[in-house]
Motif scaffolding. Structure first.
Motif, short mmCIF file in Angstrom:
data_model
loop_
_atom_site.label_atom_id
_atom_site.label_comp_id
_atom_site.label_asym_id
_atom_site.label_seq_id
_atom_site.Cartn_x
_atom_site.Cartn_y
_atom_site.Cartn_z
N CYS A 158 8.28 -12.35 -22.99
CA CYS A 158 8.64 -13.77 -23.09
C CYS A 158 8.77 -14.38 -21.69
O CYS A 158 8.33 -15.51 -21.46
CB CYS A 158 9.96 -13.95 -23.85
SG CYS A 158 9.80 -13.56 -25.59
N TYR A 159 9.37 -13.63 -20.79
CA TYR A 159 9.50 -14.13 -19.41
C TYR A 159 8.13 -14.32 -18.78
O TYR A 159 7.84 -15.36 -18.16
CB TYR A 159 10.36 -13.16 -18.59
CG TYR A 159 10.74 -13.73 -17.25
CD1 TYR A 159 11.79 -14.65 -17.13
CD2 TYR A 159 10.03 -13.39 -16.10
CE1 TYR A 159 12.12 -15.20 -15.90
CE2 TYR A 159 10.36 -13.93 -14.86
CZ TYR A 159 11.41 -14.84 -14.78
OH TYR A 159 11.73 -15.39 -13.56
N GLU A 160 7.25 -13.33 -18.98
CA GLU A 160 5.88 -13.42 -18.43
C GLU A 160 5.12 -14.59 -19.06
O GLU A 160 4.33 -15.25 -18.39
CB GLU A 160 5.13 -12.11 -18.68
CG GLU A 160 5.66 -10.95 -17.87
CD GLU A 160 5.11 -9.59 -18.33
OE1 GLU A 160 5.31 -8.62 -17.58
OE2 GLU A 160 4.51 -9.50 -19.43
N PHE A 161 5.35 -14.82 -20.33
CA PHE A 161 4.71 -15.95 -21.02
C PHE A 161 5.11 -17.27 -20.34
O PHE A 161 4.27 -18.12 -20.04
CB PHE A 161 5.15 -15.94 -22.49
CG PHE A 161 4.54 -17.02 -23.35
CD1 PHE A 161 3.17 -17.15 -23.48
CD2 PHE A 161 5.36 -17.92 -24.03
CE1 PHE A 161 2.62 -18.15 -24.30
CE2 PHE A 161 4.82 -18.91 -24.85
CZ PHE A 161 3.45 -19.03 -24.97
N GLY A 162 6.40 -17.40 -20.05
CA GLY A 162 6.87 -18.61 -19.35
C GLY A 162 6.27 -18.75 -17.97
O GLY A 162 5.88 -19.85 -17.56
N GLN A 163 6.16 -17.63 -17.25
CA GLN A 163 5.55 -17.68 -15.91
C GLN A 163 4.09 -18.12 -16.00
O GLN A 163 3.60 -18.89 -15.17
CB GLN A 163 5.61 -16.29 -15.26
CG GLN A 163 6.99 -15.86 -14.83
CD GLN A 163 6.96 -14.47 -14.22
OE1 GLN A 163 6.51 -13.52 -14.87
NE2 GLN A 163 7.43 -14.34 -13.00
N GLU A 193 16.20 -10.25 -14.16
CA GLU A 193 16.38 -8.84 -14.56
C GLU A 193 17.26 -8.64 -15.79
O GLU A 193 16.85 -7.96 -16.74
CB GLU A 193 16.88 -8.01 -13.39
CG GLU A 193 15.71 -7.43 -12.62
CD GLU A 193 16.15 -6.58 -11.44
OE1 GLU A 193 17.16 -5.87 -11.58
OE2 GLU A 193 15.46 -6.67 -10.41
N PRO A 194 18.47 -9.25 -15.83
CA PRO A 194 19.28 -9.03 -17.05
C PRO A 194 18.64 -9.62 -18.30
O PRO A 194 18.85 -9.10 -19.40
CB PRO A 194 20.61 -9.73 -16.74
CG PRO A 194 20.43 -10.47 -15.48
CD PRO A 194 19.19 -10.02 -14.81
N LEU A 195 17.85 -10.66 -18.14
CA LEU A 195 17.17 -11.24 -19.30
C LEU A 195 16.08 -10.30 -19.79
O LEU A 195 15.97 -10.01 -20.99
CB LEU A 195 16.57 -12.62 -18.95
CG LEU A 195 17.55 -13.69 -18.45
CD1 LEU A 195 16.80 -14.96 -18.08
CD2 LEU A 195 18.61 -13.99 -19.51
N CYS A 196 15.27 -9.83 -18.86
CA CYS A 196 14.14 -8.96 -19.23
C CYS A 196 14.61 -7.60 -19.73
O CYS A 196 13.88 -6.91 -20.44
CB CYS A 196 13.20 -8.79 -18.04
SG CYS A 196 12.34 -10.32 -17.63
N ALA A 243 11.51 -20.16 -21.16
CA ALA A 243 11.79 -21.35 -20.35
C ALA A 243 12.22 -20.93 -18.94
O ALA A 243 11.80 -21.54 -17.94
CB ALA A 243 12.86 -22.21 -21.01
N ALA A 244 13.02 -19.87 -18.86
CA ALA A 244 13.45 -19.37 -17.54
C ALA A 244 12.23 -18.92 -16.73
O ALA A 244 12.12 -19.22 -15.53
CB ALA A 244 14.43 -18.21 -17.71
N GLY A 245 11.31 -18.22 -17.38
CA GLY A 245 10.09 -17.79 -16.69
C GLY A 245 9.31 -18.97 -16.15
O GLY A 245 8.67 -18.89 -15.10
N CYS A 246 9.35 -20.07 -16.86
CA CYS A 246 8.62 -21.28 -16.45
C CYS A 246 9.38 -22.06 -15.38
O CYS A 246 8.77 -22.70 -14.53
CB CYS A 246 8.42 -22.14 -17.70
SG CYS A 246 7.22 -23.46 -17.49
#
Ligand code: FE2
Length: 336
Positions: free
Chosen positions: A226-231, A277-280, A300-303
């Motif tokens: 999800c984080y990578e998706f946002g990035q 890190e804590p999110l991932c 959203a954080a990734g973005c």
């Protein structure tokens, strides 16, 4: 180059749109089902026993619920005010589908909505009757009285697909909402329409819905994905040859249908510190039931972590409705 000018992380659930006496309409359903809490499943009575020392009886007394409700309404007002002040031209929403569009026949992990328009309309009487108590009363915040058509953002949708190809994402693509005549819903899922109705206050700008299957095993994406998706979406926006001012929203959560303040606080801290890190590191079994929607905050954080935007939490209100700790934790952050 398009510029991200506003970042929003927000809950969107029914308790934001119903009064404390209406919250209690959810209790029969709470008592019936098994709930995920801290990686395990429990029934209602087991949760009461497990959480006996947390004073949740007092937290879910009507007076306490009213205080939480009032604070939530004020925060929603602030969020709408921030939207008006920043006045973005277009919006990207990381949201989810809760068996509104996708059913057991097919449940894609990530779907990019590329349509020119997004339809949305009221339920018919039969569909309304299928809504459980406590949900029906919240519908005003998700649905218009008459069928409406909102503007999509197909140009950016195609760019997200192209960037997805470059970044080794295999995305699903939709040009109009899947419609199942037997379903309790039709049109745009609630995670998007709550933003339309309560944040944009029905002055809906062209919007790109990005739909994640947060809820339904076994193909929920991992937190890292999800984080990578946002990035990846941030790169698509940055490469967009446009002078449009973009808002990015993560819509969903916080912990529910059993409140877990620990995971909610982990999110506030990680977002304030821009620390992925804590999110991932969050395991799949902590992101279940309604809490699963926090995957949209991670995207959203990734973005947003790579932007210059920042801001404080507008509120955090764990809106307990029972001594078992059922309810929804409401949280909102606006980055300008
Ligand atoms: Fe939701």
């Amino acid at each position: 180059m398009a510029e991200i000018v506003l970042g929003i992380y927000t809950a969107h659930g029914p308790q934001l749109n119903t009064t404390p006496d209406e919250w209690e309409l959810r209790l029969p359903a709470d008592r019936k089902r098994r709930h995920w809490f801290k990686g395990k499943q429990y029934d209602f009575d087991e949760l009461i026993e497990l959480r006996r020392d947390e004073n949740l009886g007092a937290e879910s007394a009507i007076e306490a619920m009213q205080v939480r409700y009032d604070a939530c309404q004020e925060a929603v007002g602030s969020l709408a005010e921030t939207w008006r002040e920043v006045s973005p031209d277009v919006c990207v929403i990381f949201g989810n589908d809760q068996r509104e569009c996708f059913h057991e026949d097919i449940t894609p992990m990530f779907t990019v909505f590329g349509g020119e328009t997004l339809d949305h309309g009221p339920l018919n009487e039969e569909q309304e009757q299928r809504l459980p108590p406590g949900i029906l009363q919240s519908e005003w915040a998700y649905r218009p009285h008459d069928t409406v058509t909102y503007p999509g953002l197909p140009e950016l949708a195609k760019r997200v697909m192209e960037e997805g190809h470059r970044s080794r994402f295999d995305l699903s693509w939709s040009l109009h909402w899947p419609h199942n005549p037997d379903a309790w819903h039709h049109g745009t899922p609630h995670s998007f329409t709550w933003i339309f109705r309560r944040v944009m206050e029905n002055k809906v700008v062209p919007t790109l819905p990005l739909i994640c299957n947060t809820f339904f095993p076994p193909n929920q994406p991992t937190a890292t994905r999800c984080y990578e998706f946002g990035q990846m979406v941030a790169r698509a926006i940055a490469d967009w040859d446009s002078d449009l001012r973009v808002a990015v929203c993560g819509s969903g959560g916080m912990s529910h249908f059993v409140i877990n303040t620990e995971i909610d606080q982990l999110f506030f801290k990680a977002i304030a510190e821009r620390d992925p890190e804590p999110l991932c590191a969050l395991p799949q079994d902590l992101l279940m039931d309604g809490t699963s929607e926090l995957r949209n905050w991670i995207s959203a954080a990734g973005c947003l972590f790579g932007t210059e935007l920042s801001g404080d939490a507008l509120t955090y209100q764990p809106c307990y409705r029972s001594e078992a700790g059922t309810g929804t934790a409401q949280g909102m952050i606006a980055w300008t």
